[in-house]
Write an enzyme that holds these catalytic residues in place. Structure first.
Site, PDB file in Angstrom:
ATOM      1  N   LYS A 136       0.803  -1.225   0.000  1.00 19.87           N
ATOM      2  CA  LYS A 136       0.000   0.000   0.000  1.00 19.87           C
ATOM      3  C   LYS A 136       0.835   1.274   0.000  1.00 19.87           C
ATOM      4  O   LYS A 136       0.411   2.293  -0.543  1.00 19.87           O
ATOM      5  CB  LYS A 136      -0.967  -0.005   1.189  1.00 19.87           C
ATOM      6  CG  LYS A 136      -2.052  -1.061   1.064  1.00 19.87           C
ATOM      7  CD  LYS A 136      -3.018  -1.019   2.229  1.00 19.87           C
ATOM      8  CE  LYS A 136      -4.077  -2.089   2.107  1.00 19.87           C
ATOM      9  NZ  LYS A 136      -5.071  -2.024   3.205  1.00 19.87           N
TER      10      LYS A 136
ATOM     11  N   ASN B 215      -4.943   1.951  -1.697  1.00 23.60           N
ATOM     12  CA  ASN B 215      -5.453   0.588  -1.888  1.00 23.60           C
ATOM     13  C   ASN B 215      -6.266   0.442  -3.166  1.00 23.60           C
ATOM     14  O   ASN B 215      -6.875  -0.601  -3.380  1.00 23.60           O
ATOM     15  CB  ASN B 215      -6.281   0.134  -0.675  1.00 23.60           C
ATOM     16  CG  ASN B 215      -7.627   0.820  -0.559  1.00 23.60           C
ATOM     17  OD1 ASN B 215      -7.844   1.907  -1.110  1.00 23.60           O
ATOM     18  ND2 ASN B 215      -8.550   0.197   0.152  1.00 23.60           N
TER      19      ASN B 215
ATOM     20  N   ASP C 164      -9.464   2.760   2.772  1.00 25.56           N
ATOM     21  CA  ASP C 164      -9.509   1.932   3.973  1.00 25.56           C
ATOM     22  C   ASP C 164     -10.081   2.691   5.168  1.00 25.56           C
ATOM     23  O   ASP C 164     -10.940   2.187   5.896  1.00 25.56           O
ATOM     24  CB  ASP C 164      -8.108   1.432   4.339  1.00 25.56           C
ATOM     25  CG  ASP C 164      -7.683   0.212   3.545  1.00 25.56           C
ATOM     26  OD1 ASP C 164      -8.564  -0.515   3.048  1.00 25.56           O
ATOM     27  OD2 ASP C 164      -6.465  -0.022   3.432  1.00 25.56           O
TER      28      ASP C 164
END
Length: 292
Positions: free
Chosen positions: A75, A96, A112
């Protein structure tokens, strides 16, 4: 992928990780895409750390690959491959999701944190004014910390064994335009985001494992749930196994728990907008259309 039909016109999305056996995105998103009438599939792709840049650039030069989802440990590294970062990715230094823009440039963003906060809200947990302890300053941890601040958390104490990574995250969170720390937060822990001290775990209203610990049976616990207040929520971002060792232990001690899958489930709306998927299910095909 039961019920998913693949043809020569099918568009592709890849989930990049190492490992990828734990990813839940294909089983969640493939039925969604089918229900929306989108001729596309999401597939896991295992990519070693040293191969990430070549794989991302190669896949995004494939004509029918429309986007990438990114999981551990890539990431942070994927941000260096992208040409442009969205607002959350710029603050956290992690992403992501990656898409190809009309001019061929790669845009990376991180959903996220937003998914995590929305998952808490869906479970009836507000973060406004809360003291939150976050274990992990990596891809998920940085995104979760930033989103918690944006949602009104009073204090976000972050712990990570990598001191440079932690310092980098706190510096990005303190930049103008990011969810900001109030004066003195990093020194005294009075507000904003700061490096966790000895008492933060016991004082927190919400404690979060935002590290990869728990993906493997042999992993140690990221923190001791017995040190958490009895009324504090213990949350995990690890999605597989669903019941991590941390959540099992916390539940056995009587602490309320929150599972990792909620973070992914509550990112779906953002994926739709980011990748241009429709919001509503496709209309049923006409039975007399002559198509089978």
């Amino acid at each position: 992928m039961t019920g998913v039909r693949v043809s020569g016109a099918t568009r592709l999305y890849a989930v990049l990780g190492d490992p990828v056996t734990q990813v839940r995105a294909p089983e969640l998103l493939n039925p969604l895409l089918a229900g929306l009438g989108v001729d596309a599939v999401v597939v896991p792709v295992q990519v070693g750390r040293g191969d990430l840049a070549d794989v991302v650039r190669g896949l995004m030069r494939v004509g029918n690959v429309d986007g990438l989802l990114v999981t551990v440990p890539h990431k942070a590294a994927v941000c260096a491959v992208a040409d442009e970062l969205g607002p959350a990715a710029a603050v956290t230094g992690t992403a992501n999701a990656v898409r190809r823009e009309p001019d061929g440039r790669l845009l990376a963003e991180n959903f996220d944190g937003l998914g995590f906060v929305r998952g808490l809200r869906a479970a009836g947990r507000s973060v406004r004014g809360a003291h939150v302890f976050v274990a992990g300053a990596g891809g998920a941890g940085g995104a979760v910390a930033a989103a918690l601040l944006a949602a009104g958390a009073a204090r976000v104490a972050v712990r990570d064994p990598d001191e440079a990574r932690l310092a980098g995250l706190l510096a990005r969170l303190a930049r103008p335009g990011a969810p900001t720390q109030r004066p003195g937060a990093s020194t005294h822990g009075s507000a904003g985001a700061y490096a966790a001290g000895p008492g933060d775990l016991a004082r927190a209203d919400i404690v979060v494992n935002a590290s990869p610990l728990g993906m493997r049976p042999e992993d140690p616990l990221p923190f001791d749930p017995a040190a958490v207040r009895p009324d504090a929520l213990v949350a995990d971002v690890v999605m597989k196994p669903h019941e991590t060792a941390l959540l099992r232990r916390a539940a056995a001690l009587g602490r309320p728990v929150h599972h990792g899958i909620h973070m992914l489930e509550n990112q779906v709306t953002e994926y739709r907008a980011f990748f241009g998927w429709p919001e509503n299910p496709a209309a049923p095909a006409d039975a007399n259309s002559g198509m089978s």
